[in-house]
Write a protein that holds these residues in place. Structure first.
Motif, PDB file in Angstrom:
ATOM      1  N   ASP A  65       0.847  -1.195   0.000  1.00 57.55           N
ATOM      2  CA  ASP A  65       0.000   0.000   0.000  1.00 57.55           C
ATOM      3  C   ASP A  65       0.885   1.249   0.000  1.00 57.55           C
ATOM      4  O   ASP A  65       1.104   1.886   1.033  1.00 57.55           O
ATOM      5  N   GLN A 125       0.496   4.072  -2.008  1.00 56.29           N
ATOM      6  CA  GLN A 125      -0.095   5.223  -2.685  1.00 56.29           C
ATOM      7  C   GLN A 125       0.011   6.512  -1.887  1.00 56.29           C
ATOM      8  O   GLN A 125      -0.089   7.615  -2.448  1.00 56.29           O
ATOM      9  N   HIS A 126       0.240   6.419  -0.568  1.00 58.89           N
ATOM     10  CA  HIS A 126       0.340   7.626   0.253  1.00 58.89           C
ATOM     11  C   HIS A 126       1.765   7.898   0.718  1.00 58.89           C
ATOM     12  O   HIS A 126       1.990   8.747   1.578  1.00 58.89           O
TER      13      HIS A 126
END
Length: 452
Positions: free
Chosen positions: A390, A392-393
């Motif tokens: 994860d 994406q941030h």
């Protein structure tokens, strides 16, 4: 403890000497044993202590880039003050009285480099906002059948683990060293560093212990003392303990996770818990988590302060690499635990065992308060699967050099901790990174010596 109460105690127990110590920028305890007369003479106004402790690294090598002190200033004395409320006795040193200290001043103009003074300022800001932070750090560390002399003679190669094999949560393995195992629990408790639990982790000779939570400064005090106390207790059993983040590339790293929650001033209500909100997370808790995620890339060196720290922060090694949060998911940077109000908290999983607890807790608390102060929304969704995927941030810096450059240039870091601290701390991390960059490793010799 008041001066008169201490005088009475010293008289009753025939105390003639006292030990005191403070944590330097690396979290290493530095201090002295002083006479009772010396102790009482400085109990109100403090003592002079050579400020070289802010001008050299953990190996006593002077920084070549220091501004706080250095050859240019002549390394004068700086005022150090003992915190009487930190009084405890060292059970493995005949109950010798012990105090913690920091480089604070009566006029409030503390030394910006002092980690304990920094955390005290952040905790005071928290109180002024109407909250009390309750925190705790838990540690993993490896134990070896070595002494400082034997390890030096081996060139730090192939240390012998306390026990063989991978055996997490073992009841069997600690029975081999039951005297050491129970001394850790019992002596630490007598030293006012109470342990919630201790067990083996996965890896040869590795233990994990959780310290009882407390208000922020006292929690950091206990964490700092825990690390040194474990090493001293191990010495007395002919063992050595290491809190390196990653001592062996083939084994898991050592974490120093931080558990944290905010309470009302009288500490009767956990302000993170709201049974009527999604995931039982109060609006305050969501702002706190949002602040920590927002600030994390700007202050990573406070959670990962050594070159070795970044050997732990790799994918699939039980340490986070991404700017993520979750509900009870051990692959993310922040893990929310919220089943009951009494235990509702945020676990900061970036922090390693090699951290300076004062700085790690200050960074965690200050970044959470940043989210509250700025009214940040938790726009990043909770990760429900593999946190390593994860991305994406954002992802965490991959090296101390990169992380330090980011922090040195960050207005967010300056807002959180002040320009004086950020300048000093980043200079010390730059020094640390440069010492590694100039070193020729065994890996390089084996790889390049003949072939190239």
């Amino acid at each position: 403890m008041t001066p008169q109460a201490l005088t009475d105690f010293f008289d009753k127990h025939h105390i003639k000497k006292i030990k005191y110590a403070f944590a330097d920028i690396d979290g290493v305890l530095r201090g002295k044993v002083i006479s009772r007369n010396k102790f009482m003479a400085g109990i109100n106004d403090g003592y002079g202590f050579c400020d070289v402790v802010w001008g050299w690294d953990m190996t006593d090598a002077p920084y070549d880039n220091g501004q706080t002190t250095g050859w240019h200033s002549g390394y004068p004395d700086a005022p150090v003050r003992i915190d009487l409320d930190s009084f405890r006795r060292i059970p493995w040193e005949d109950d010798l009285p012990f105090f913690l200290a920091d480089f604070g001043r009566t006029d409030g103009n503390d030394l910006p480099a002092c980690p304990r003074s920094l955390l005290k300022r952040i905790a005071a800001q928290c109180y002024d906002m109407g909250f009390v932070a309750r925190m705790a750090q838990e540690f993993e560390w490896f134990n070896f059948r070595e002494t400082p002399q034997s390890l030096q003679q081996k060139g730090f190669q192939k240390p012998e683990p306390l026990t063989p094999g991978m055996f997490g949560y073992s009841i069997l393995r600690p029975s081999l060293e039951s005297d050491f195992y129970h001394d850790l629990f019992d002596l630490l408790t007598r030293f006012d560093v109470p342990i919630e639990g201790i067990h083996t982790e996965t890896g040869p000779g590795v233990y994990e212990a959780a310290i009882h939570h407390d208000e922020a400064v006292r929690a950091a005090d206990k964490a700092v003392l825990f690390k040194t106390a474990v090493k001293e207790i191990a010495y007395r059993h002919g063992l050595m303990a290491t809190f390196m983040a990653k001592w062996n590339a083939d084994l898991p790293g050592c974490s120093g996770h931080i558990h944290q929650s905010l309470w009302n001033i009288d500490q009767t209500q956990n302000l993170f818990f709201d049974a009527d909100k999604p995931d039982r997370m109060s609006d305050l808790m969501r702002q706190f988590v949002a602040g920590q995620l927002h600030c994390l890339p700007h202050i990573t060196p406070m959670f990962a302060p050594t070159v070795n720290s970044y050997k732990r922060l790799v994918e699939g090694a039980w340490a986070p690499t991404t700017v993520t949060w979750s509900i009870d998911n051990r692959t993310t940077a922040l893990r929310v635990l919220n089943h009951k109000e009494a235990y509702c908290r945020v676990e900061h999983r970036v922090s390693g065992a090699d951290t300076n607890p004062y700085l790690a807790l200050a960074a965690a608390l200050a970044s959470g308060l940043y989210g509250i102060r700025h009214g940040l929304s938790l726009d990043i969704p909770a990760t429900t699967g593999n946190g390593y995927a994860d991305k994406q941030h954002g992802v965490l810096p991959a090296s101390l050099a990169d992380a330090t450059r980011h922090m040195a240039d960050s207005p967010i870091a300056t807002e959180l901790f002040g320009a004086g601290f950020v300048d000093h701390f980043c200079r010390t991390r730059d020094w640390e990174a440069r010492q590694y960059a100039r070193h020729v490793s065994d890996w390089e010799l084996k790889r390049y010596f003949e072939i190239v």
